[in-house]
Design an enzyme around this catalytic site. Sequence first.
Site, PDB file in Angstrom:
ATOM      1  N   GLN A   1     -10.238  18.036   2.389  1.00 23.39           N
ATOM      2  CA  GLN A   1     -10.026  19.464   2.108  1.00 23.39           C
ATOM      3  C   GLN A   1      -9.987  20.284   3.393  1.00 23.39           C
ATOM      4  O   GLN A   1      -9.569  21.439   3.388  1.00 23.39           O
ATOM      5  CB  GLN A   1     -11.134  20.000   1.185  1.00 23.39           C
ATOM      6  CG  GLN A   1     -11.210  19.339  -0.180  1.00 23.39           C
ATOM      7  CD  GLN A   1     -10.096  19.764  -1.133  1.00 23.39           C
ATOM      8  OE1 GLN A   1      -9.387  20.745  -0.908  1.00 23.39           O
ATOM      9  NE2 GLN A   1      -9.922  19.017  -2.205  1.00 23.39           N
TER      10      GLN A   1
ATOM     11  N   SER B   1      -5.860  13.057   3.083  1.00 28.73           N
ATOM     12  CA  SER B   1      -5.035  12.820   1.887  1.00 28.73           C
ATOM     13  C   SER B   1      -3.735  13.614   1.972  1.00 28.73           C
ATOM     14  O   SER B   1      -3.727  14.742   2.493  1.00 28.73           O
ATOM     15  CB  SER B   1      -5.818  13.254   0.640  1.00 28.73           C
ATOM     16  OG  SER B   1      -5.044  13.071  -0.518  1.00 28.73           O
TER      17      SER B   1
ATOM     18  N   CYS C   1     -11.164  15.220 -10.435  1.00 30.49           N
ATOM     19  CA  CYS C   1     -11.527  13.871 -10.853  1.00 30.49           C
ATOM     20  C   CYS C   1     -12.574  13.898 -11.957  1.00 30.49           C
ATOM     21  O   CYS C   1     -12.626  13.022 -12.789  1.00 30.49           O
ATOM     22  CB  CYS C   1     -12.086  13.084  -9.685  1.00 30.49           C
ATOM     23  SG  CYS C   1     -11.097  13.256  -8.230  1.00 30.49           S
TER      24      CYS C   1
ATOM     25  N   HIS D   1      -1.702  14.690  -0.722  1.00 31.62           N
ATOM     26  CA  HIS D   1      -1.340  15.667  -1.753  1.00 31.62           C
ATOM     27  C   HIS D   1      -2.167  16.946  -1.749  1.00 31.62           C
ATOM     28  O   HIS D   1      -1.915  17.845  -2.540  1.00 31.62           O
ATOM     29  CB  HIS D   1      -1.346  15.015  -3.148  1.00 31.62           C
ATOM     30  CG  HIS D   1      -2.695  14.682  -3.701  1.00 31.62           C
ATOM     31  ND1 HIS D   1      -3.232  15.409  -4.741  1.00 31.62           N
ATOM     32  CD2 HIS D   1      -3.582  13.730  -3.404  1.00 31.62           C
ATOM     33  CE1 HIS D   1      -4.419  14.882  -5.051  1.00 31.62           C
ATOM     34  NE2 HIS D   1      -4.643  13.857  -4.252  1.00 31.62           N
TER      35      HIS D   1
ATOM     36  N   THR E   1      -9.126   8.291  -1.633  1.00 28.76           N
ATOM     37  CA  THR E   1     -10.152   7.508  -2.329  1.00 28.76           C
ATOM     38  C   THR E   1     -10.239   6.124  -1.694  1.00 28.76           C
ATOM     39  O   THR E   1     -11.318   5.624  -1.378  1.00 28.76           O
ATOM     40  CB  THR E   1      -9.792   7.405  -3.831  1.00 28.76           C
ATOM     41  OG1 THR E   1      -9.862   8.721  -4.384  1.00 28.76           O
ATOM     42  CG2 THR E   1     -10.711   6.472  -4.582  1.00 28.76           C
TER      43      THR E   1
ATOM     44  N   THR F   1       2.974  -3.810   0.975  1.00 37.01           N
ATOM     45  CA  THR F   1       4.166  -3.201   1.561  1.00 37.01           C
ATOM     46  C   THR F   1       3.978  -1.694   1.645  1.00 37.01           C
ATOM     47  O   THR F   1       3.571  -1.060   0.678  1.00 37.01           O
ATOM     48  CB  THR F   1       5.411  -3.546   0.718  1.00 37.01           C
ATOM     49  OG1 THR F   1       5.496  -4.972   0.661  1.00 37.01           O
ATOM     50  CG2 THR F   1       6.687  -2.975   1.318  1.00 37.01           C
TER      51      THR F   1
ATOM     52  N   ASN G   1     -15.020  19.935  -1.831  1.00 40.58           N
ATOM     53  CA  ASN G   1     -13.873  20.197  -2.710  1.00 40.58           C
ATOM     54  C   ASN G   1     -14.193  21.146  -3.856  1.00 40.58           C
ATOM     55  O   ASN G   1     -13.301  21.718  -4.448  1.00 40.58           O
ATOM     56  CB  ASN G   1     -13.312  18.881  -3.253  1.00 40.58           C
ATOM     57  CG  ASN G   1     -14.372  17.948  -3.763  1.00 40.58           C
ATOM     58  OD1 ASN G   1     -15.341  17.641  -3.062  1.00 40.58           O
ATOM     59  ND2 ASN G   1     -14.222  17.475  -4.970  1.00 40.58           N
TER      60      ASN G   1
END
Length: 403
Positions: free
Chosen positions: A204, A224, A350, A226, A76, A262, A166
Amino acid sequence: MVKIRKKIYLDYAATTPVDKEVLKAMMPYFSLKFGNPSSNHSFGQEAIAAIDKAREKISRILNCQFDEIIFTGSATEANNLAIKGLVQNYNYTTFKRSSVSGRNKFHIISTNIEHESVQESLRELEKLGHKITHLKVNKDGFISVSDLENNIKNNTLFISVIYANNEIGTIQPVKEIGRLIEKINVKRKEQGLNRIYFHTDAVQALQFLECRPNWLKADLMTFSGHKIYGPKGIGALYVRRGTPLIPIITGGGQEFGLRSGTENIASIAGFAKAVELALKNREKRFKKILDLRNKLLNSIIKYNKDAKTNGSLLTRLPNNLNIRFPGVSNETLIIALDQAGAAVSVGSACSSGATTPSHVLTAIGLTEKQAKESVRITLGKDTTEKEIRKTAILINQKLKKLS
Ligand code: PLP
């Protein structure tokens, strides 16, 4: 002894479990090698070395330069950085060069099936006065490259097209688009027009499709962690050298000045491992998952002649099945399946909490009612034939009761 029934998870497009090897790669960076990469001492050096190693690994796999990979807190964020960072920088530099008001307003081309993070970023640019063309997909879920070409204007700055959707898994012709933009940019240079930058959200796509930016001729690509058996809260943006971005998060100047804060070293290390594993096993996984998805589809339609798949089944991610059961509410079906031990989805994670119908399904021509009769089933690398058989039986049982 009480037998514990194992739940079936078929929502891998929403998220995936962290792979054992990924977790192993992450573990040292939580407590053993915990240094801040910006520190000059050996703890810091150990931490920066881990980030360098991860960046080096990903850039080697994607066949790009080391400094073209920018780690972000999610895909995102990467989409926000690509879109706002580019357009706002151009806006700013053009503004400095030109006193003519209105000259720094750009035209951007995208599609009507983008992920919310792209859509919302574009909406914000629209509020600033930039014009957005949302290309329409056809009923199969594809944009037309000639439509895209016909919509290019002199002040088009940016084109963003999702690689694989997606919700319905359809794969857009991004390679063709990349090549077209490259050709157009040669002409534009001769005409003294600005270069058009090409971004694709490949979240995806990464585990199933060719994602080397040079092959796709992309200037910006979003990834991404995950979705590929890596951790949540980590993403990356590929930024071709020379692409003029400004950061959207400022501070200590980490990530070559493009993303301060960080670094999340454990997740960066895990993400790199996940990319390595995904690419190593890409073909094997593709075949296995496609075979299981087709088996699932066949077992469902055998007993439910009215069921309709949403979007083309041909140029589509192997793990995605989006299917409509006329007369059956997807919310009701999903709850019934979940209670019976199988987790599937109403669409994008989402927006699945929302009551509005999926923008992707309405974009391919479904009515609101039809969109709310559709479920998304997405398979993963560990999905088994037994799970698929069981899911098909459960779906058939529940549909009998509900329709
Ligand atoms: N883009 C696409 C196509 C996605 O499917 C998702 C996740 O659902 C995202 C972007 C956002 O990813 P993240 O959860 O890393 O922010």
